[in-house]
Every structure is written in structure tokens, then in C-alpha cells.
Design a protein around this motif. Structure first.
Motif, mmCIF file in Angstrom:
data_model
loop_
_atom_site.group_PDB
_atom_site.id
_atom_site.type_symbol
_atom_site.label_atom_id
_atom_site.label_comp_id
_atom_site.label_asym_id
_atom_site.label_seq_id
_atom_site.Cartn_x
_atom_site.Cartn_y
_atom_site.Cartn_z
ATOM 1 N N VAL A 419 0.845 -1.197 0.000
ATOM 2 C CA VAL A 419 0.000 0.000 0.000
ATOM 3 C C VAL A 419 0.880 1.245 0.000
ATOM 4 O O VAL A 419 0.715 2.151 -0.820
ATOM 5 C CB VAL A 419 -0.929 0.017 1.238
ATOM 6 N N VAL A 420 1.840 1.267 0.921
ATOM 7 C CA VAL A 420 2.719 2.423 1.035
ATOM 8 C C VAL A 420 3.506 2.627 -0.256
ATOM 9 O O VAL A 420 3.547 3.725 -0.814
ATOM 10 C CB VAL A 420 3.669 2.248 2.238
ATOM 11 N N GLU A 421 4.073 1.528 -0.738
ATOM 12 C CA GLU A 421 4.918 1.626 -1.930
ATOM 13 C C GLU A 421 4.130 2.128 -3.142
ATOM 14 O O GLU A 421 4.536 3.056 -3.834
ATOM 15 C CB GLU A 421 5.483 0.236 -2.215
ATOM 16 N N ASN A 422 2.963 1.505 -3.377
ATOM 17 C CA ASN A 422 2.156 1.879 -4.538
ATOM 18 C C ASN A 422 1.706 3.332 -4.483
ATOM 19 O O ASN A 422 1.735 4.040 -5.489
ATOM 20 C CB ASN A 422 0.919 0.993 -4.641
ATOM 21 N N THR A 423 1.280 3.754 -3.293
ATOM 22 C CA THR A 423 0.760 5.116 -3.211
ATOM 23 C C THR A 423 1.891 6.136 -3.281
ATOM 24 O O THR A 423 1.712 7.220 -3.818
ATOM 25 C CB THR A 423 -0.048 5.321 -1.922
ATOM 26 N N GLN A 424 3.059 5.760 -2.765
ATOM 27 C CA GLN A 424 4.206 6.668 -2.904
ATOM 28 C C GLN A 424 4.532 6.867 -4.377
ATOM 29 O O GLN A 424 4.780 7.974 -4.836
ATOM 30 C CB GLN A 424 5.423 6.100 -2.177
ATOM 31 N N LYS A 425 4.504 5.755 -5.105
ATOM 32 C CA LYS A 425 4.806 5.822 -6.541
ATOM 33 C C LYS A 425 3.822 6.726 -7.270
ATOM 34 O O LYS A 425 4.212 7.568 -8.073
ATOM 35 C CB LYS A 425 4.743 4.410 -7.135
ATOM 36 N N SER A 426 2.537 6.531 -6.971
ATOM 37 C CA SER A 426 1.548 7.324 -7.721
ATOM 38 C C SER A 426 1.617 8.797 -7.315
ATOM 39 O O SER A 426 1.328 9.680 -8.128
ATOM 40 C CB SER A 426 0.147 6.765 -7.535
ATOM 41 N N TRP A 427 2.001 9.077 -6.079
ATOM 42 C CA TRP A 427 2.187 10.469 -5.663
ATOM 43 C C TRP A 427 3.289 11.099 -6.515
ATOM 44 O O TRP A 427 3.115 12.165 -7.101
ATOM 45 C CB TRP A 427 2.562 10.539 -4.179
ATOM 46 N N GLU A 428 4.423 10.394 -6.582
ATOM 47 C CA GLU A 428 5.548 10.951 -7.349
ATOM 48 C C GLU A 428 5.179 11.109 -8.810
ATOM 49 O O GLU A 428 5.552 12.082 -9.451
ATOM 50 C CB GLU A 428 6.780 10.037 -7.216
ATOM 51 N N LYS A 429 4.426 10.139 -9.307
ATOM 52 C CA LYS A 429 4.056 10.186 -10.718
ATOM 53 C C LYS A 429 3.195 11.417 -11.007
ATOM 54 O O LYS A 429 3.425 12.125 -11.993
ATOM 55 C CB LYS A 429 3.294 8.917 -11.089
ATOM 56 N N SER A 430 2.212 11.683 -10.144
ATOM 57 C CA SER A 430 1.348 12.833 -10.457
ATOM 58 C C SER A 430 2.071 14.160 -10.204
ATOM 59 O O SER A 430 1.723 15.170 -10.803
ATOM 60 C CB SER A 430 0.036 12.780 -9.692
ATOM 61 N N ARG A 431 3.071 14.134 -9.336
ATOM 62 C CA ARG A 431 3.818 15.369 -9.102
ATOM 63 C C ARG A 431 4.847 15.656 -10.196
ATOM 64 O O ARG A 431 5.291 16.789 -10.359
ATOM 65 C CB ARG A 431 4.559 15.305 -7.753
ATOM 66 N N SER A 432 5.232 14.626 -10.938
ATOM 67 C CA SER A 432 6.262 14.853 -11.957
ATOM 68 C C SER A 432 5.659 15.299 -13.276
ATOM 69 O O SER A 432 6.352 15.558 -14.244
ATOM 70 C CB SER A 432 7.081 13.574 -12.153
ATOM 71 N N LYS A 433 4.330 15.370 -13.335
ATOM 72 C CA LYS A 433 3.677 15.774 -14.585
ATOM 73 C C LYS A 433 3.858 17.257 -14.836
ATOM 74 O O LYS A 433 3.833 18.040 -13.917
ATOM 75 C CB LYS A 433 2.200 15.441 -14.521
#
Lengths: 433, 287
Positions: A419-433
Motif C-alpha cells: 500500500v505504502v509503496e504503490n501510493t508513494q509511486k503514484s504520488w511521485e508520478k502525479s507530481r512529476s507531470k
């Protein structure tokens, strides 16, 4: 033959004209109204609960201020409002006053937000409440009200079980109390101790998570909005509180929704504790008014390693004024908002009719009408609060990513690290847009 | 055939043409245009070319929703047609209450999808649970809280709703089967099963195509039943394409990206529909 043709030609033209003109008829009669220097303020707002009271206040204001006309349109909650507001703007009928939620909205609507720094309401707003809508020193929104949430509990059941709620200011004490309740479940007539609504991703993904993520963002939505990463610094504590709720909840938690949690289980006193806020007062009172007024208390959400005795309190929505409108309309809009939040008449309405927890100074807090709001205001006064950093989460992250991952965790299809890993990834992904 | 296309022809056509272009053609064109930009619902920033489209194919969530939709459609089509045909055979046989039964079977189709979803949610979550707890049947408890029960919940709901509609189509074809053919077969000694397989089925074959594509396009574009029954939960595992697109647009506020998804979805549905038209035409020629 030619006569027939002529006739059919005329008929077709008439048919066509009637369609075309029919489309116009709606807009012709509204044109004459703007004369005599009248100002019309179109308000487009999202809070369905106080629609009626708000419209009454607007009528009163119209009476006291001849020449000002206020049109109120209400479109209900959350995602629908955002979409409706966009189409309202796209249609060309831009409202003068509308609502923005947080930093993302401020960024999206940036070009259509008037500077409200010079209003009296902006001065009177509590410290920190304007953080989310301040940009380059300009105040672009005025808070609606304050809202808060924590662990609502059933006072009666606690008393019967011999638990003193005032002592529950740590995670350990909470666990202890839950175990006691669970042991006496049958005698107390409970189905379970908690009702954890896993289906409502806003409860888990936004509200619960906020208590544990806000500290790492210094309780400020602007910080979470700017953050490229999320650490889950207090993730362990998050897991513990979630597990506690899940273990002692009515099952299955994944499909448990708001209505079942608040109305069916808590209001009918089938569970002892739920994680909810002051907005539930209406729902509970609708089923058992006596219980809503005297039987509901509020416990803090313990954040292990940070504050274990505080509740998250924040501003759900802000008023914004459309800078595209002419100066006069903008001025009158500001005046109306000022009147609503800083005049005596306005203050009374805000407290007693809207039943808001005020976000401005100079209010008589003892007039706050419902007991849950009163409890929340006590926490505010004692400065035992955690900020609402979830307003600065990446768009959709809280509900669509974290909330969904938590559902997966609750179903046993993912462990907490995932859960932590997946949500961290998606946070970074939406912030890098 | 109308050949004279003079002024009045176009004038008569104009209202429809105007309406059609305003509500279908223009939005479609705008939508395609937006899908190539970084539109956020408020203003268009810049052109991004095919970026949105490339991202769609790397979007696990969209692909998962598409796969779920395909699975759901296949299972539903088979079941709806099976039940539809069975019901049609029942009400065209010589039982007494056939008129009444037709009405009853058709009725679910008159209720709106959203409401049906909530009704069935109640049935799955309360009634099933109640029966399950009472008799100790674990399979009936906790429906809609797992992917499998969510999937079958949707299938059951759709079959129940659409079987009656499809039944009407089959009835029309079944009643046009000439009785002398069946009588002849009977005299030749064909059993009821043989009559069904060798006489009736070939004659109602066109109904299969019609029903199949009707159910296909209906199940593929499903939104309201999905929304009210499972809401995509648990963890988006029962989320179908329409809902995924809606969420991308209005929850995650990525409107241009959602638009690109919608265009792709449109193409898929268009291909399905065109195939339907093609096959139907071909069959008509053969008949």
C-alpha cells in the motif's frame, strides 16, 4: 404541382424558424433587468445542506441593499460541483461568486480569482485558515467554516462499560477501551465496536490518512501540494489505527458505506465508535434526535509518535470572487461576503441558521448549535488540532489511490508495505507531470 | 427513393441536421480536438500531440477496466441470450398465462438502471446476507465485497434486466416460424429437441445476430448499473470502462486525458457496431 411545392416550402421554412426561434425565446426576457445601475451577483455554490437558509439570507441582504440582486445556484458536493462549475464557465454564464477547495483549485482557476486581501473577512479569518488560498501574498478565497472529525463515540455505552472517555488520549488507552468494549459486546447490545466504512474512500484515504500524513507536511496544505514525495513518516501508527478499526469492526468492511456506518449502525447504537465528523449530526439527529444531542462524544485520533490527543480540523471550502466580472460586481460581491461573515446580523446567521463552526474571530462560540461541533470547537480552543493537509494531496490521490489501496489491504489482497509503496509511486508520478 | 433534392428537401431536413450537428457532430469534433491538448476543463494550454493516446496504452487501470468490461460482456451476452431465448420459448408454448408472463418478464427493463442497481445492492447485501446467516451458508455472505461476487452481481443484474427485452425480439421471430414446417417435422417423427435444433434455430438465426449485438453494445457501455451496484469497488476491481473514463475526467481532473480514453472507447464501440451492420446486411442477402 408547383402550388404544392410552394406550400411545402413555406411549411418547411415555418418549421425551421419555429425551431430556431424556440431556442432563442428563453434568453430574450432576461435582458432588460440590468438597468438603473443594478448589480446582479450570481452565486454558484456547493453546500446543499444550507441552501435554504442561505437563500433566505440573500433575500434579506437584497432588501437591505436596494440595487443588489443575488442569484443563488446550488450544485451538490464533491466531484459534481467541480464538473458543474467548469461547464458553467464554459457556457459563458460565469458566476460572480463561486467555491474553490484548495491549492489545486487555486492553481486551476488562477486567472479567474479576484484578490480578496482588502476584505474585512480576510482580516478576521483565523490564523492559518487562509494558507491554502494565499498566493504571492494575495488572499484568493475566504473560508466557509471549520469542520473537524475524530472518533465519535456513544457516551452511554462507554458509561455502561465503565470507561472514562476523558482518559483516552493515547493509542494504548484507546486499544484498552476497545478491548473492554469487545469483551462486553453482548451485554451492551453491540454488533461490534467499530464500523469502518472501507467503501467510502474519503473516510480512509482522505480523512484517516490526513491525521498521519499532515504532520510530515507541517499541517499545511501548501506543503503537501508542493511536496514531490510522501514519506509515510507516521505510517506505522496509521496501520495500527486502521488495523484496530478493521479488527473490531462489523464485517465485511470493504463494502461498508456511510449510510450503514452512521445511520444503521451508529445511530441505532449497534456500534460504539466511528470515525466521522460534525457533518454527521444531521444524519444521526434524523434517526434519533435525543441521541444526537446528548449521546455523542468525540475522541481524538491518536497519531503515535506525534500527537495522540488531537483531532484534524480544517476548512472544507472557500468562497472565491470571479475577477473576470466588472469592477462594480466584484466590489459588491466582496461587500456581500464581508457582511455575511463580519456584520452582527451575518454572524448570527452563520452560527444559528447555517450551524457553522466559525472560521473567523469575534464569534460567540457558546452559540454553536450542535454538540459535535461544540466538541470540535473545544479542541480548536485548546489548540489540540491537526491541519487538513489532504486538501493539498495530488488530485484524486487520496480517494482513487490511497483509499483504493486501503480497500485492497482490507480485502487481504495487498499487505501494508505494498500500500505504502504503490501510493508513494503514484504520488511521485502525479507530481512529476 | 427520393431523388429530387430541392430546397424544401433540405429545409425539411434542416431541423434534424442542425440538432444532430449541435449535439453530436460538434461535441465529437471538439472532443477529438481536446484529446490532443492539455485541456483541464477550464482552458487549453498547449498541443501535446499523441501524448495522451500513448499514455492510455500504458495505463494499467484503463486496461484493467477494459479487460473487466470484455469479460463481463462475454458472460452477460451468453447468459442474457440464453435466458431471453428460454423465456421466449416458454411464453410461445401453449401455456395459459403466456400474455401475463410476457409482461412480467419484460418489466425489469422498464426500471431505470440506477434504481435497479440500488435494489439489487439491497438484495445482495441484506437479503443474501440474511439468508446466509440464517442457514449458515457462507457463500451467500459478504456479497459485493469481493471481486468475484461483484462480477457475478453485475452479471445477474444485467441478465435479469435485459433478458425480458431480448425475449421480445425472440418472440417476434419465433412466431413467424411457419407452423406447417413444424407439423411436417412432427409427422416425419422428429423429437421436440430435434425440432428445436434443426427447424426452429435456423429460422430464428437472424434474431441471434440482432440480440447479440444489442446486448453487446449495451453491456459494453454500461455505466449506471455499475455505479449504483458496486461503484467499482472493491479497489476498482469491478470498474468498467465508462466509469474509469468518468473518474479520470471528474475525479482526477485530467480532462484531456479522459477525452483521449473516450475517443479510443468510441472507436472500439464503433467497430463493434459497424461489424454488426455488416454481418446483418450479409445475412439479409443470404436469406
Amino acid at each position: 404541382m408547383t402550388k404544392k411545392k410552394l406550400f411545402s416550402g413555406i411549411f418547411a421554412v415555418v418549421l425551421l424558424l419555429s425551431v430556431v426561434l424556440g431556442g432563442c425565446s428563453g434568453s430574450t426576457d432576461s435582458k432588460d433587468k440590468g438597468s438603473k445601475g443594478d448589480v446582479t451577483i450570481d452565486v454558484f455554490q456547493f453546500k446543499v445542506e444550507f441552501k435554504k437558509q442561505f437563500e433566505e439570507v440573500a433575500k434579506k441582504y437584497e432588501k437591505d441593499n436596494p440595487g443588489v440582486k443575488i442569484n443563488i445556484t446550488t450544485v451538490g458536493g464533491g466531484e459534481d460541483y467541480g464538473a458543474a462549475l467548469r461547464s458553467k464557465f464554459a457556457s459563458g454564464k460565469e458566476p460572480a461568486i463561486y467555491n474553490v477547495g484548495g491549492p489545486q483549485d487555486v492553481k486551476d482557476w488562477n486567472k479567474k480569482l479576484a484578490d480578496l486581501s482588502d476584505t474585512k473577512a480576510a482580516d478576521a479569518a483565523f490564523e492559518g485558515t487562509l494558507d491554502g488560498v494565499t498566493k504571492d501574498g494575495k488572499v484568493l478565497g475566504l473560508p466557509f467554516n471549520q469542520e473537524g472529525y475524530g472518533l465519535l463515540f456513544n457516551k452511554d455505552i462507554f458509561k455502561k462499560a465503565g470507561i472514562n472517555p476523558e482518559k483516552i488520549t493515547t493509542l494504548a488507552a484507546l486499544e484498552e477501551a476497545v478491548k473492554t468494549l469487545d469483551g462486553k459486546k453482548k451485554d451492551l447490545g453491540l454488533k461490534a465496536v467499530f464500523a469502518l466504512p472501507g467503501k467510502e474512500t474519503w473516510v480512509t484515504g482522505l480523512h484517516l490518512s490526513n491525521a498521519f500524513l499532515a504532520p510530515e507536511f507541517d499541517n499545511n496544505a501548501l506543503n503537501s501540494f508542493a511536496a514531490k514525495k510522501v514519506e509515510f513518516k507516521y505510517g506505522e501508527g496509521f496501520k495500527k489505527v486502521l488495523d484496530l478499526q478493521n479488527k473490531y469492526s462489523v464485517q465485511p468492511t470493504v463494502s461498508l458505506d456511510y449510510a450503514k456506518q452512521v445511520e444503521e449502525l451508529f445511530s441505532l447504537q449497534k456500534v460504539a465508535i466511528i470515525e466521522q465528523g460534525n457533518w454527521t449530526y444531521g444524519s444521526i439527529a434524523g434517526i434519533d434526535e435525543e441521541f444526537a444531542n446528548n449521546g455523542v462524544g468525540l475522541l481524538p485520533i491518536p497519531v503515535e509518535g506525534y500527537k495522540e490527543d488531537s483531532i484534524p480540523v480544517g476548512i472544507p471550502m472557500y468562497w472565491a470572487v470571479n475577477s473576470n466580472k466588472d469592477d462594480k460586481t466584484v466590489e459588491e460581491s466582496k461587500k456581500f461576503l464581508d457582511w455575511l461573515y463580519t456584520s452582527d446580523e451575518g454572524k448570527r446567521t452563520v452560527l444559528e441558521d447555517f450551524k457553522f463552526i466559525p472560521a473567523y474571530e469575534g464569534y460567540d462560540a457558546s452559540k454553536i448549535s450542535d454538540p459535535i461541533s461544540k466538541e470540535i470547537y473545544k479542541y480548536v480552543e485548546n489548540k489540540k488540532t491537526i491541519g487538513w493537509a489532504f486538501m493539498g494531496y495530488p488530485t484524486g490521490w487520496g480517494q482513487e489511490e490511497l483509499g483504493v489501496q486501503i480497500q485492497k489491504y482490507l480485502s487481504g489482497d495487498a499487505d501494508w508495505d505494498q500500500v505504502v509503496e504503490n501510493t508513494q509511486k503514484s504520488w511521485e508520478k502525479s507530481r512529476s507531470k | 427513393m427520393l431523388r429530387t433534392r430541392d430546397l424544401s428537401y433540405w429545409l425539411f431536413l434542416a431541423p434534424v441536421l442542425i440538432a444532430l450537428s449541435l449535439v453530436v457532430v460538434v461535441p465529437l469534433g471538439l472532443g477529438v480536438y481536446y484529446s490532443f491538448t492539455d485541456w483541464n476543463g477550464i482552458e487549453v494550454g498547449s498541443f501535446v500531440g499523441f501524448e495522451n493516446y500513448i499514455n492510455v496504452f500504458q495505463d494499467e487501470e484503463f486496461m484493467a477496466a477494459l479487460w473487466f468490461t470484455v469479460k463481463f460482456s462475454i458472460v452477460s451476452i451468453i447468459l442474457i441470450n440464453f435466458f431471453g431465448l428460454s423465456l421466449a420459448l416458454i411464453v410461445t408454448s401453449k401455456i395459459k398465462s403466456s400474455k401475463l408472463l410476457r409482461t412480467i418478464f419484460f418489466m425489469p427493463n422498464l426500471i431505470g438502471g440506477l434504481i435497479l442497481g440500488f435494489i439489487w445492492q439491497f438484495i445482495f447485501m441484506k437479503v443474501f446476507d440474511g439468508i446466509g446467516t440464517h442457514f449458515g451458508i457462507e457463500n451467500l455472505q459478504g456479497w459485493l465485497s469481493t471481486t468475484e461476487t461483484g462480477f457475478w452481481g453485475l452479471v445477474i443484474l444485467m441478465s435479469w434486466q435485459m433478458a425480458g427485452y431480448i425475449m421480445v425480439i425472440y418472440i417476434a421471430y419465433l412466431e413467424s416460424v411457419p407452423t406447417e414446417l413444424i407439423e411436417a417435422a412432427e409427422i416425419d417423427g422428429a423429437s421436440p429437441f430435434q425440432r428445436l435444433v434443426y427447424i426452429i434455430f435456423p429460422l430464428v438465426a437472424p434474431a441471434f445476430t440482432v440480440s447479440m449485438f444489442l446486448t453487446l453494445s449495451n453491456t459494453f457501455k454500461l455505466y449506471d448499473q455499475n455505479l449504483s451496484l458496486t461503484g467499482g469497488g472493491p479497489y476498482k476491481s469491478t470498474q468498467m470502462v465508462s466509469m474509469e473514463i468518468f473518474k479520470t475526467a471528474f475525479v482526477e481532473s485530467e480532462l484531456s486525458y479522459a477525452q483521449a480514453k473516450a475517443v479510443i472507447f468510441f472507436l472500439i464501440v464503433a467497430v463493434i457496431s459497424l461489424t454488426q451492420v455488416y454481418i446483418n446486411k450479409k445475412r439479409e442477402v443470404e436469406m
